[in-house]
Design an enzyme around this catalytic site. Structure first.
Site, PDB file in Angstrom:
ATOM      1  N   HIS A 191      14.709  44.024  73.131  1.00  0.00           N
ATOM      2  CA  HIS A 191      15.903  44.336  72.340  1.00  0.00           C
ATOM      3  C   HIS A 191      16.056  45.831  72.128  1.00  0.00           C
ATOM      4  CE1 HIS A 191      16.081  40.033  71.462  1.00  0.00           C
ATOM      5  NE2 HIS A 191      17.366  40.292  71.410  1.00  0.00           N
ATOM      6  N   CYS A 497      27.103  37.087  78.094  1.00  0.00           N
ATOM      7  CA  CYS A 497      26.851  38.299  77.306  1.00  0.00           C
ATOM      8  C   CYS A 497      25.487  38.927  77.509  1.00  0.00           C
ATOM      9  CB  CYS A 497      27.096  38.032  75.829  1.00  0.00           C
ATOM     10  SG  CYS A 497      25.840  37.003  75.105  1.00  0.00           S
TER      11      CYS A 497
HETATM   12  C1  PEP Z   1      20.587  37.283  75.537  1.00  0.00           C
HETATM   13  O1  PEP Z   1      19.528  36.723  75.259  1.00  0.00           O
HETATM   14  O2  PEP Z   1      21.013  37.426  76.703  1.00  0.00           O
HETATM   15  C2  PEP Z   1      21.432  37.846  74.465  1.00  0.00           C
HETATM   16  C3  PEP Z   1      22.634  38.312  74.711  1.00  0.00           C
HETATM   17  O3  PEP Z   1      20.898  37.914  73.228  1.00  0.00           O
HETATM   18  P1  PEP Z   1      19.788  39.012  72.832  1.00  0.00           P
HETATM   19  O4  PEP Z   1      19.649  39.971  73.970  1.00  0.00           O
HETATM   20  O5  PEP Z   1      20.247  39.658  71.586  1.00  0.00           O
HETATM   21  O6  PEP Z   1      18.578  38.155  72.650  1.00  0.00           O
HETATM   22 MG    MG Z   2      19.095  36.245  73.193  1.00  0.00          MG
END
Ligand code: PEP
Ligand code: MG
Length: 539
Positions: A191, A497
């Site tokens: 993250h 996303c």
């Molecule tokens: C993902 O897991 O692709 C996502 C968009 O959520 P995060 O990166 O915040 O876990």
């Molecule tokens: Mg995620």
């Protein structure tokens, strides 16, 4: 000196190094306090203890309400520990006899106790060392408030050197330009890595020992394209780098232009390009770059730098400010997704053998309804004024979404909201991907998170640099899962996303699978819209 590592966030940056460290482990001051100055220095200690005590009492109160008595008890224990540290007289002795200044005395005493506890055999005693460290940091932040602002009070144009980079560090960074970040070790899809990309900060990792090696203020050149740094460059290297930097900065400016218009393919299909927001100062960048809305607002940013979970009113105020800046464009807010590589200090979750496979996202929300309700209530109230959508993170089972939706509808009724806003599920575990027909019964839209979906499909931790090679979000195995998700979703809107959504080389394939909404980091939007406009989907 040239060192090679891994590129995390592209771009170039140069500037004086600032080593960002742990307040508890900062170098000790060599200056001794004067004998006659003891009383005034001791007064500072008393004030810091009093402020820390007050803060802990507030933590107990708020955590009891939102998270439950078990976690609140941890802070009650901290209150007792704090009193013991003062009454033991150790800090006083260090100041009076060794004539150490307050900060150095506190560091020395706390570090001694941490070492004592770490050396014990009993595992629960060893874990106490973390509590002591936590308390020590809290006390030092009251004693040396300017140091605690290390991440928010930085000069523009510096290169930050971290041993470890946490999402909360990135969220806390100031809005003005940080030239670049160098980290000793960081996973590609962690993250913290996503957030630096989102903030458009050139970042490199994989430089063991660099935190000790670079001197404060020394000039560092960072190449976020190839993952290289140059420490104390010679004049020729510096001049050459400056020329590349000028060129890089001017291309960044040119990228904008047509990006504010909606993106249609050559054969007229509209593809929405929305923004992922994990650090709220990026809204301006997202809008300037032509975001059609916010496809993923990671609410963690409102929690990560806090000592305590925000209240419903605090959340509403923060979200209202964000929604108000979006000019009527939709704001998709994902409920708190913590655990895994996003530890939440106030939750004090017990250590898990496999954090990525343990308590995360929807699982934590269901376990701590007191933490979930203020979010749901704030969002219900916000939806009366702005086009808001609500998203549940890390769904595995149908029950996860069904239960949270029930709570949400009850909250909406309690807040007098007659038409609840759209409610969606993140599809980011293989179980959810293959379970779309069941999950779809409880939601109005889906959002596919390929970062987690890749980590769980390939059994390769997103924050573990050792298995980067297995973390393949363009692999055909993942494409097959995406095809299944889109086919099973039927008419339900589906946004993509994860980081994959912004990989231009993959856009034709993603549109071919059927995605018509992509949510990406703000710096990526203009180029992605341009890419969409150059393609045909043959619909
Ligand atoms: C993902 O897991 O692709 C996502 C968009 O959520 P995060 O990166 O915040 O876990
Ligand atoms: Mg995620």
């Amino acid at each position: 000196m040239i060192l090679s590592g891994t590129a995390i966030s592209s771009g170039l940056g140069m500037g004086p190094a600032i080593r960002v460290g742990d307040i508890l482990h900062q170098a000790e001051s060599r200056e001794l306090i004067a004998v006659e100055g003891f009383d005034s220095e001791w007064k500072r200690i008393e004030v810091a203890f009093a402020n820390t005590r007050q803060e802990l009492a507030e933590s107990v109160r708020r955590l009891e309400e939102q998270v439950g008595p078990r976690v609140a008890d941890i802070f009650r224990a901290h209150e007792m520990m704090l009193d013991n540290f003062l009454s033991s007289g150790e800090i006083r002795t260090e100041m009076k006899e060794a004539r150490l200044d307050p900060g150095t005395a506190v560091r020395r005493v706390f570090r001694r106790w941490i070492d004592n506890f770490r050396s014990l055999k009993d595992i629960s005693m060893r874990q106490r060392a973390d509590d002591i460290a936590d308390l020590g940091r809290r006390l030092l932040r009251h004693l040396e408030p300017r140091d605690s602002d290390r991440l928010t009070d930085l000069p523009a144009g510096c290169v930050l050197i971290f041993k470890r980079l946490l999402p909360s560090d990135v969220v806390a960074l100031p809005n003005h330009d940080i030239a670049a970040i160098v980290v000793e070790s960081l996973g590609q899809a962690s993250h913290a890595a996503l957030l630096v990309r989102e903030k458009n900060i050139p970042t490199v990792a994989g430089f063991a020992g660099v935190h000790e090696r670079v001197r404060e203020g020394e000039e560092v050149l960072v190449d976020g394209y190839i993952g290289e740094i140059v420490i104390a460059p010679d004049p020729a290297t510096r001049t050459e780098f400056e020329a590349r930097l000028d060129q890089y900065q001017s291309t960044q400016m040119r990228c904008r232009g047509a990006c504010r218009e909606p993106a249609h393919t050559l054969d007229g299909t509209l593809v929405k390009v929305e923004a992922n927001l994990g650090a709220n100062d990026n809204i301006e960048l997202a809008l300037e770059n032509g975001a059609d809305g916010v496809g993923l607002f990671r609410i963690e940013q409102l929690y990560l730098t806090q000592e305590l979970p925000p209240t419903e009113d605090e959340l509403l105020t923060a979200l209202d400010r964000i929604a108000g800046r979006l000019d009527g464009k939709p704001l998709t807010v994902r409920l708190l997704d913590v655990g895994g590589d996003k530890p939440m200090p106030f939750l004090h979750l017990p250590p898990e053998a496999n954090p990525g496979l343990g308590m995360r996202g929807a699982r934590i929300l269901l376990e701590h309804p007191g933490l979930m309700r203020p979010q749901l209530a704030a969002l219900a109230r916000l939806s009366e004024r702005y086009p808001v959508r609500i998203l549940v993170p890390m769904v595995t089972l149908e029950e996860d979404v069904r239960t949270i939706r029930e709570v949400f509808e009850t909250m909406c009724a309690a807040c007098g909201v007659k038409t609840p806003p759209p409610f969606g599920a993140m599809i980011e575990t293989p179980a959810a991907a293959l379970g779309v027909p069941a999950i779809a019964k409880h939601v109005d839209f889906l959002c596919v998170g390929t970062n987690d979906l890749t980590q769980y499909t390939f059994a390769a931790g997103r924050d573990d640099p050792a298995v980067n090679r297995y973390f393949q979000d363009t692999h055909h195995a993942l494409m097959r899962l995406l095809e299944i998700i889109v086919a099973d979703a039927g008419d339900l809107p589906v946004t993509l996303c994860g980081e994959l959504a912004g990989r231009e080389a993959m856009t034709p394939q993603l549109l071919g699978i059927g995605f018509r909404a992509l949510s990406v980091s703000p710096p990526t939007i203009p180029a992605l819209k341009a890419r969409v406009r150059s393609l045909r989907v043959g619909a």
